[in-house]
Design a protein around this motif. Structure first.
Motif, short mmCIF file in Angstrom:
data_model
loop_
_atom_site.label_atom_id
_atom_site.label_comp_id
_atom_site.label_asym_id
_atom_site.label_seq_id
_atom_site.Cartn_x
_atom_site.Cartn_y
_atom_site.Cartn_z
N ILE A 163 37.15 44.56 33.13
CA ILE A 163 35.80 44.51 33.68
C ILE A 163 35.78 43.67 34.96
CG2 ILE A 163 33.51 43.49 33.31
CD1 ILE A 163 33.68 44.45 30.41
N ILE A 164 36.45 42.54 34.92
CA ILE A 164 36.49 41.67 36.10
C ILE A 164 37.36 42.28 37.19
CG2 ILE A 164 37.23 39.41 36.96
CD1 ILE A 164 36.47 38.25 34.23
N ASN A 165 38.51 42.83 36.81
CA ASN A 165 39.44 43.40 37.79
C ASN A 165 38.84 44.60 38.50
OD1 ASN A 165 42.23 43.38 38.92
ND2 ASN A 165 42.31 45.40 37.98
N SER B 111 35.73 44.93 39.27
CA SER B 111 34.53 44.47 40.00
C SER B 111 33.24 45.03 39.41
CB SER B 111 34.63 44.86 41.49
OG SER B 111 35.76 44.27 42.08
N LEU B 112 33.23 45.17 38.10
CA LEU B 112 32.01 45.63 37.44
C LEU B 112 30.96 44.53 37.36
CD1 LEU B 112 33.40 47.82 34.51
CD2 LEU B 112 32.11 48.59 36.49
N VAL B 113 31.41 43.30 37.49
CA VAL B 113 30.48 42.17 37.48
C VAL B 113 30.72 41.33 38.73
CG1 VAL B 113 30.22 42.06 34.97
CG2 VAL B 113 32.09 40.81 36.08
N SER B 114 29.69 40.61 39.14
CA SER B 114 29.80 39.77 40.32
C SER B 114 28.90 38.56 40.16
CB SER B 114 29.40 40.56 41.58
OG SER B 114 28.07 41.04 41.45
N SER B 115 28.96 37.68 41.14
CA SER B 115 28.07 36.53 41.20
C SER B 115 28.13 35.71 39.91
CB SER B 115 26.65 37.01 41.50
OG SER B 115 25.79 35.93 41.73
N ILE B 116 26.98 35.44 39.31
CA ILE B 116 26.90 34.58 38.13
C ILE B 116 27.67 35.17 36.95
CG2 ILE B 116 25.32 33.60 36.41
CD1 ILE B 116 23.21 33.39 38.61
N THR B 117 27.55 36.47 36.75
CA THR B 117 28.22 37.12 35.62
C THR B 117 29.73 37.05 35.78
OG1 THR B 117 26.34 38.64 35.50
CG2 THR B 117 28.27 39.17 34.18
N GLY C 113 31.33 34.67 37.35
CA GLY C 113 31.66 33.27 37.06
C GLY C 113 31.71 32.99 35.57
N ILE C 114 30.78 33.57 34.83
CA ILE C 114 30.78 33.38 33.38
C ILE C 114 32.03 33.99 32.76
CG2 ILE C 114 29.61 34.04 31.24
CD1 ILE C 114 26.96 33.89 32.79
N GLY C 115 32.40 35.19 33.20
CA GLY C 115 33.60 35.83 32.67
C GLY C 115 34.85 35.03 32.94
#
Length: 218
Positions: free
Chosen positions: A150-152, A154-160, A162-164
């Motif tokens: 999910i992180i690799n 780029s499905l999430v960005s910004s605050i999400t 950072g949480i991951g």
């Protein structure tokens, strides 16, 4: 529709009362009639303006919410579709690569329902982190690889994002020698970090914190 009637009795009772009072007070009936005519014009113009404004308001409302439009997205429908994807992932009926590809399509969709499903998937998956230490080996491996992918991807960005990343480094900080749950979380962190190794160069400070973990260096 709400409408102001020019001939509503209350308007004319109020109007005639003003005319009579003014007539008896001034005894100038020519002036009284002139003022009465002016009042009639003012009342008529005001009525036309108000009714026009109300009509425009109803037209705008009808344009925004036309008859036959799609029903609003309900929470139960969103959660049902999100849970279906999780069932497919953990039930081994879909590969993680295909799951991530489907999540990308949901995220980029122009349909509100699909965007809500994507947000629900991410929220529920990240919220489940607190239970990962209790997962069996297979489900833990799936969750760890999915987090990294999910992180690799780029499905999430910004605050999400950072949480991951924080979840992963917190898991790696667990000393596997302390307990079985710590060992599970350490395995989760290591497996996830491998999946996003292609993006680690973007997070220099993050890598520095990783290198400070003694049992990770060993």
């Amino acid at each position: 529709m709400l409408c102001i009637n020019n001939y509503h009795p209350r308007w004319w009772i109020f109007f005639l009362g003003q005319v009579l009072l003014l007539g008896f007070w001034t005894y100038d009936w020519d002036l009284t009639i002139a003022i009465a005519l002016i009042n009639i014009i003012i009342i008529s113009i005001t009525t036309i303006i108000i009714n026009t404004a109300i009509a425009i308001g109803f037209t705008i409302t009808a344009t925004i919410t036309p008859h036959g439009s799609s029903p609003p997205v309900t929470l139960s429908d969103v959660e049902k579709d999100a849970n279906t994807l999780f069932q497919q992932i953990y039930g081994r009926t879909i590969s993680l690569e295909d799951a991530v590809h489907r999540m990308k399509a949901l995220k980029l969709s122009t349909r509100q329902h699909e965007q809500e499903v994507f947000r629900c998937i991410i929220h529920n998956f990240f919220d489940e982190y607190r239970f990962f230490g209790r997962y069996n080996d297979f489900n833990l491996d799936v969750a760890a690889n999915l987090m990294g992918m999910i992180i690799n991807s780029s499905l999430v960005s910004s605050i999400t994002l950072g949480i991951g990343l924080r979840y992963i480094i917190e898991a790696i900080r667990r000393n596997p020698a302390d307990s079985e749950q710590c060992a599970n979380m350490f395995f989760f962190g290591i497996t996830a970090i491998v999946q996003l190794i292609g993006r680690l160069f973007e997070f220099n400070q993050y890598c520095s914190h990783l290198c400070q973990i003694v049992h990770f260096r060993e």
